[in-house]
Design a protein around this motif. Structure first.
Motif, short mmCIF file in Angstrom:
data_model
loop_
_atom_site.label_atom_id
_atom_site.label_comp_id
_atom_site.label_asym_id
_atom_site.label_seq_id
_atom_site.Cartn_x
_atom_site.Cartn_y
_atom_site.Cartn_z
N GLY A 406 0.85 -1.20 0.00
CA GLY A 406 0.00 0.00 0.00
C GLY A 406 0.88 1.24 0.00
N ILE A 407 0.56 2.22 -0.86
CA ILE A 407 1.42 3.40 -1.03
C ILE A 407 0.63 4.68 -0.82
N ILE A 420 0.45 6.99 7.17
CA ILE A 420 0.45 5.54 7.35
C ILE A 420 -0.96 4.99 7.25
N ASN A 421 -1.93 5.73 7.75
CA ASN A 421 -3.33 5.28 7.69
C ASN A 421 -3.81 5.15 6.24
N ARG A 422 -3.40 6.11 5.41
CA ARG A 422 -3.79 6.03 3.99
C ARG A 422 -3.09 4.86 3.28
N ALA A 426 -4.70 1.38 1.50
CA ALA A 426 -4.31 0.89 0.17
C ALA A 426 -3.80 -0.56 0.28
N LEU A 427 -3.12 -0.89 1.37
CA LEU A 427 -2.62 -2.25 1.58
C LEU A 427 -3.78 -3.23 1.71
N TYR A 428 -4.82 -2.86 2.45
CA TYR A 428 -5.98 -3.74 2.59
C TYR A 428 -6.71 -3.93 1.27
N LYS A 439 -1.11 -1.37 -4.54
CA LYS A 439 -2.20 -0.40 -4.63
C LYS A 439 -1.76 0.89 -3.96
N SER A 440 -2.26 2.01 -4.46
CA SER A 440 -1.94 3.31 -3.86
C SER A 440 -3.20 3.96 -3.35
#
Length: 444
Positions: A406-407, A420-422, A426-428, A439-440
């Motif tokens: 996630g980026i 980090i929350n954003r 994106a990671l999930y 994913k970003s």
């Protein structure tokens, strides 16, 4: 006052044997050389096999053909021969009696023991005004027996309680002493041990009066090559025992009070402490398993990188990645295998990033990467490169593994946790899309 280097005081007449040898071979070599211990060499590690270990192994009926590597032996610390004697002090605060001295190529040079340190102490620097009776409480761990005590029974007690000697007492007066050196002699001669201790004890006992000074006690030990001082009162009754290790501790306490008078030595110690502080700071900043930065250090470095980004009007991005199905790896193969996988992934991250990039083990199987001067699009390319590098890794036992990414791009004025929350969202999304993908925040 001069603090010697280790090579100047180390005992080089050391008996050693390879760890692939058997227990029987080690014992045979030990007895042949009349040594109470033997060093076990295992490439970069060293272990010690003592006479007490031999007795314990015999008591547990362990096969004499057992390889040494299968025995639970004491691993001893290592110090390079060009180090200063002061660097051995931390080892003298615990139960370790031996320090292995190695050459620059890590081959065995010798051993430093309490005896070596004691022998090289200058008595002129010792506490002449302090008497042994002031420190008898140090020797509270003392074992004394009657002359009719059976050696076979006594040895079991020595093993169970880690005594290396016992004093034989009659009418409160020491009349003999029995040490591991005596046990070694009896074993070598294959002597029957089911006899009274008076038959094989060392007698008469040389003792020191409790009013003797620390200086006198150390001189006594040095002259006779003893490992302990038996202390008596005016009537010749046993007052206690003080080991050479305890005398060393008192000696260094005295040395510490003289430091101010020796500026050169003090400067040397300050440099050593500075190096230690750097070492401790590094330990506090890194993850013990992977060697990557930990959360605390990452947060500090993030603030510094953020300030630079604002001042120079640069871009900066953050990658949060998670190893896919890592719980299953731990469940199927165990945590040791899982740890090895984390280390291999860490190496892959470092190999595919720049020196200015900041990599952190965020927790468990999650890693956080900060990319200074990198915008979101460029961060996507970097993440894909890392993803492919992980995918082709040949991880021990496991085989192949994948990771999801996630980026998010750092925005001026927001806190780190918001970025980090954003990235986490994106990671999930990457996980929901089947994992092993990038994913970003623009995909959310």
């Amino acid at each position: 006052m001069k603090f010697p280097n280790i090579y100047e005081i180390a005992t080089t007449s050391v008996v050693s044997i390879d760890i692939n040898s058997t227990f029987a071979q080690a014992m045979e070599k030990m007895l042949a050389n009349n040594h109470r211990n033997i060093v076990i060499v295992d490439i970069n590690d060293f272990y010690i096999l003592s006479i007490i270990d031999i007795l314990n192994i015999q008591a547990n009926s362990i096969d004499f053909n057992t390889p040494l590597r299968d025995l639970q032996l004491l691993k001893i610390p290592i110090i390079k021969k060009d180090k200063n004697i002061l660097e051995t002090l931390e080892y003298l605060n615990n139960s370790i009696e031996y320090i292995c001295v190695v050459n620059d190529d890590h081959s065995l040079y010798g051993l430093v023991t309490h005896t070596d340190i004691t022998t090289n102490i200058d008595p002129d620097t010792l506490m002449e005004n302090y008497r042994l009776q002031d420190f008898l409480k140090l020797g509270r761990r003392m074992k004394w027996v009657r002359r009719d005590e059976k050696i076979s029974t006594l040895i079991k007690d020595m093993i169970d309680n880690s005594y290396d000697n016992v004093v034989v007492v009659e009418d409160l007066k020491p009349i003999g002493i029995f040490t591991t050196k005596d046990i070694m002699r009896l074993m070598k001669n294959k002597t029957n041990l089911d006899v009274e201790i008076q038959e094989h004890m060392t007698t008469p006992v040389e003792s020191v009066h409790k009013n003797a000074s620390i200086k006198e006690a150390l001189e006594f030990i040095k002259e006779r090559h003893y490992k302990r001082v038996i202390v008596v009162d005016d009537n010749g009754s046993l007052s206690g025992i003080i080991s050479q290790k305890e005398l060393i501790s008192l000696t260094y306490s005295k040395w510490s009070t003289l430091m101010k008078e020796y500026q050169a030595e003090l400067h040397e110690i300050n440099l050593m402490l500075q190096n230690k502080n750097i070492e401790y700071e590094n330990i506090a900043s890194t993850d013990s398993l992977t060697g990557l930065y930990n959360r605390h250090k990452f947060s500090q470095l993030y603030l510094s990188a953020y300030t630079s980004m604002v001042q120079r009007h640069n871009d900066m991005s953050l990658i949060l990645l998670d190893i896919d199905h890592f719980k299953k790896v731990n469940d199927d193969f165990g945590h040791n295998v899982g740890d090895k996988a984390l280390v291999q992934v860490s190496h892959a991250l470092l190999k595919n990033l720049r020196n200015i990039d900041i990599v952190c083990r965020w927790g468990g199987e999650e890693f956080l990467i900060l990319l200074p001067t990198v915008d979101l699009e460029h961060a996507m390319h970097i993440a894909q490169k890392i993803r492919q590098a992980i995918e082709i890794l040949d991880i021990d036992i496991i085989g192949n593994a994948t990771a999801s990414f996630g980026i998010a791009q750092v925005i001026e004025g927001e806190e780190m946790k918001e970025v980090i929350n954003r990235a986490d969202k994106a990671l999930y999304l990457a996980k929901d899309c089947g994992r092993n993908c990038v994913k970003s925040e623009i995909d959310i």
